[in-house]
Design a protein around this motif. Sequence first.
Motif, short mmCIF file in Angstrom:
data_model
loop_
_atom_site.label_atom_id
_atom_site.label_comp_id
_atom_site.label_asym_id
_atom_site.label_seq_id
_atom_site.Cartn_x
_atom_site.Cartn_y
_atom_site.Cartn_z
N ILE A 179 0.82 -1.22 0.00
CA ILE A 179 0.00 0.00 0.00
C ILE A 179 0.85 1.27 0.00
O ILE A 179 0.35 2.36 -0.29
CB ILE A 179 -0.98 0.05 1.18
N GLN A 181 2.93 2.10 -2.07
CA GLN A 181 3.14 2.55 -3.45
C GLN A 181 1.88 3.16 -4.07
O GLN A 181 1.92 3.67 -5.18
CB GLN A 181 3.59 1.35 -4.32
N ILE A 182 0.78 3.12 -3.31
CA ILE A 182 -0.49 3.61 -3.86
C ILE A 182 -0.63 5.10 -3.57
O ILE A 182 -0.47 5.55 -2.44
CB ILE A 182 -1.68 2.84 -3.26
N GLU A 183 -0.95 5.90 -4.58
CA GLU A 183 -1.12 7.33 -4.41
C GLU A 183 -2.57 7.65 -4.05
O GLU A 183 -3.49 6.92 -4.41
CB GLU A 183 -0.72 8.08 -5.68
N LEU A 186 -6.38 5.96 0.60
CA LEU A 186 -6.63 4.52 0.47
C LEU A 186 -8.05 4.19 0.91
O LEU A 186 -8.51 4.63 1.96
CB LEU A 186 -5.63 3.75 1.34
N THR A 190 -9.33 -1.48 0.00
CA THR A 190 -7.90 -1.78 -0.18
C THR A 190 -7.26 -2.14 1.16
O THR A 190 -6.49 -3.11 1.26
CB THR A 190 -7.19 -0.57 -0.79
N CYS A 258 0.54 7.09 5.08
CA CYS A 258 -0.48 6.85 4.07
C CYS A 258 -1.74 7.67 4.38
O CYS A 258 -2.09 7.88 5.54
CB CYS A 258 -0.86 5.37 4.02
#
Length: 307
Positions: A179, A181-183, A186, A190, A258
């Motif tokens: 997670i 790496q997710i922009e 969230l 996910t 995040c």
Amino acid sequence: MLDTETMRTFIKVVESNSFSKAAKLLYKTPAAISYRIKSLETDLNTQLFERTTRTVTLTLAGQHLYEQCSQWLLWLSTMPDELQQIRDGVERKINITINNLLYDVEAVADLLAFLKEKFPFTHFNVNRQVYMGVWDSLLHGECHLAIGATGTESLDTMINILPLGEVSWVFVAAKHHPISQIEGALSNETLRKYPAINVEDTSVHMNKRVAWLLPSQSEIIVPNISTKLACHLRGLGIGFLPKSICQSYLDSGELIACRVINERKPSPLSLAWKKTHMGKVMNEIVNLFRFHHPIANNFLKNIDKRR
């Protein structure tokens, strides 16, 4: 039977491992020492020593008596000072509970060293609790004072509150976690794929709180905040950590902050203590926090918004 002179004679024989050596130390004859010990064994109807021509050793019963006599004579020597402190309003025993978020080994040791120097005859008991376990120990246990009770309002009219500040939270994952790496923010869908790492609420009589857990999400439960941090660093799961604890790892890139849809609000924490147990020791501890003494500030390292 067990007058103080007999106890001192018995202890001296034990510690010198010899009737004759004990006699010299007590300025008595060996016969007098031997007679007193023999009379003690007769009165107790119990053998206290195994005797040889050169040494004497304790029997199990003798060992037990030695331990008890040593404690009794020590208490007799300190009793006048203890009674004077009690007369002056110094509590005999103080039980302190510390929130897991504020627990620090060095801070605890420094506090105890400070208190024992000022109140040498007070017995201290320190334990660590999580979330509502802090209040539980105050309301339903034997705790007299809590460092880090949740909230800024007392849950009972017999408990005083001193707000300490707030702990801010950051949602984190290890740099190698998927997670990270997710922009963008969230989604719960996910996040639900990965275990949440939590420290379980230690409350017994009150409703337990869960720090963060989505429906149908798996959970890893650990005993304290330092273990939770270690699990995050290894990528075992996700969740919120106090900002002050994880900031250095965010700066180094080992942890990644995040964005999530539902951020966790700061947690206000307070000093809380029972009014009914307010003596000199409790007053001393409260004043350490009220007047921002360095010993008290050592507990507030994870509070980034102080009162």
